[in-house]
Design an enzyme around this catalytic site. Structure first.
Site, short mmCIF file in Angstrom:
data_model
loop_
_atom_site.label_atom_id
_atom_site.label_comp_id
_atom_site.label_asym_id
_atom_site.label_seq_id
_atom_site.Cartn_x
_atom_site.Cartn_y
_atom_site.Cartn_z
N TYR A 294 -24.36 14.57 -2.45
CA TYR A 294 -23.63 14.77 -3.71
C TYR A 294 -22.25 14.09 -3.62
O TYR A 294 -21.77 13.73 -2.53
CB TYR A 294 -23.49 16.28 -3.94
CG TYR A 294 -22.73 16.66 -5.19
CD1 TYR A 294 -23.26 16.41 -6.45
CD2 TYR A 294 -21.49 17.30 -5.11
CE1 TYR A 294 -22.57 16.77 -7.59
CE2 TYR A 294 -20.80 17.65 -6.25
CZ TYR A 294 -21.33 17.39 -7.49
OH TYR A 294 -20.65 17.75 -8.62
N THR B 155 -19.20 14.87 -3.54
CA THR B 155 -18.10 15.35 -2.69
C THR B 155 -18.45 15.37 -1.20
O THR B 155 -17.60 15.70 -0.37
CB THR B 155 -17.70 16.78 -3.08
OG1 THR B 155 -18.86 17.63 -2.93
CG2 THR B 155 -17.22 16.83 -4.52
N LYS B 156 -19.69 15.04 -0.83
CA LYS B 156 -20.14 15.20 0.55
C LYS B 156 -19.61 14.09 1.47
O LYS B 156 -19.15 13.05 1.01
CB LYS B 156 -21.67 15.26 0.61
CG LYS B 156 -22.26 16.45 -0.14
CD LYS B 156 -21.76 17.78 0.43
CE LYS B 156 -22.53 18.98 -0.10
NZ LYS B 156 -22.35 19.26 -1.53
N ASN B 157 -19.73 14.32 2.77
CA ASN B 157 -19.25 13.34 3.75
C ASN B 157 -19.93 11.99 3.57
O ASN B 157 -19.31 10.95 3.75
CB ASN B 157 -19.48 13.85 5.17
CG ASN B 157 -18.63 15.06 5.51
OD1 ASN B 157 -18.34 15.89 4.64
ND2 ASN B 157 -18.22 15.18 6.77
#
Length: 284
Positions: free
Chosen positions: A166, A168-170
């Site tokens: 998604y 916002t993920k790393n």
């Protein structure tokens, strides 16, 4: 550049980019045993299809931690099984293995541990419980791409591990996810379920060796990863170690400089934290 190249190619849905991303993801995760991967449109889809692939059904109970995003519990309800909430450890906010064992009944069929913020759960403890009570383990690793437990990346420990890509993920694709496993049959099952129960890779019908003919062998869903998001994933995966290292640098700075004001969740050499989130508790 790779996204633009993909758009110009005309191959926008599931295609060669997805295959390449899956291959690179497997190589990135695997330790001593081969890992198989299937790209999906979200971690939520990965969790849902993992439950179906492991034959979790109405009447079954699935143990889920109280501290997680809603999807971890909602997917259990989607397959008709019963969510059993388990408390978390105070110092890690991950599922408490001692509490898990108290909740196991004859109806318990699976555990979904969540690696909160990128800090790995006690996978030895969870694995021992799974073996003792013949339970399936589906890891919710939405926060944990690149996280290591005892020098092995998350993705090497359980029946199926589910990742989120998604926005916002790393590793960020905007939208996207994956399921990985050492069990090729489980991944093939999830792949089929992710595209209407069709019996082969759909993009092959557009190649020289492909055919227009296919069978829908069972009921399925629409959860496949597309080539545009996969293009983002391929590039981001090559930067992931560097980005995770930088997150750890920033986290160390916070931990070193705010010790008199905040209480931090666990970190250790044995549990390699990737800090998808930096969580702190107020002393009061």
């Amino acid at each position: 550049d790779l996204v633009i190249e993909t758009i110009k190619s005309g191959w926008l849905t599931t295609g060669p980019n997805v295959v390449e991303f899956e291959s690179q993801l497997s190589k990135y995760i695997q330790h001593n045993s081969k890992i198989y991967s299937v790209g999906l449109n979200s971690c939520t889809s990965a969790l849902f299809l993992a439950l179906l692939a492991l034959d979790i059904k109405p009447g079954d109970e699935v143990i889920v931690p109280t501290w997680t995003f809603a999807a971890t519990a909602q997917v259990v309800d989607w397959v008709g099984a019963t969510v059993v909430l388990c408390d978390v450890e105070e110092d890690s906010l991950n599922i408490d293995v001692k509490e898990v064992e108290k909740l196991i009944t004859s109806k318990t069929k699976a555990i979904i541990p969540v690696h909160i913020a990128g800090y790995p759960c006690d996978m030895d403890g969870i694995g021992n419980l799974a073996k003792k009570y013949s339970l399936k383990v589906i890891e919710d690793a939405a926060h944990a791409i690149g996280t290591r437990y005892k020098d092995q990346k998350i993705g090497n420990f359980s029946d199926i591990t589910c990742f989120s890509f998604y926005a916002t993920k790393n590793l960020a694709m905007g939208e996207g996810g994956a399921a990985v496993s050492k069990n090729k049959e489980l991944i093939n099952k999830i792949r089929k379920l992710s595209y209407f129960g069709i019996n082969k890779n759909t993009f092959k019908k557009y190649t020289k060796t492909g055919s227009w003919f296919y069978d829908i062998e069972e009921m399925g869903y629409k959860a496949n990863l597309d080539s545009i998001h996969a293009a983002l994933g391929i590039v981001q995966l090559n930067k992931l170690n560097k980005m995770n290292f930088r997150r750890r640098e920033i986290a160390k700075y916070y931990r070193d400089n705010f010790t008199d004001k905040l209480i931090f969740t666990k970190d250790s050499d044995e549990h390699h934290h990737t800090y998808h989130l930096f969580m702190a508790k107020l002393p009061d």
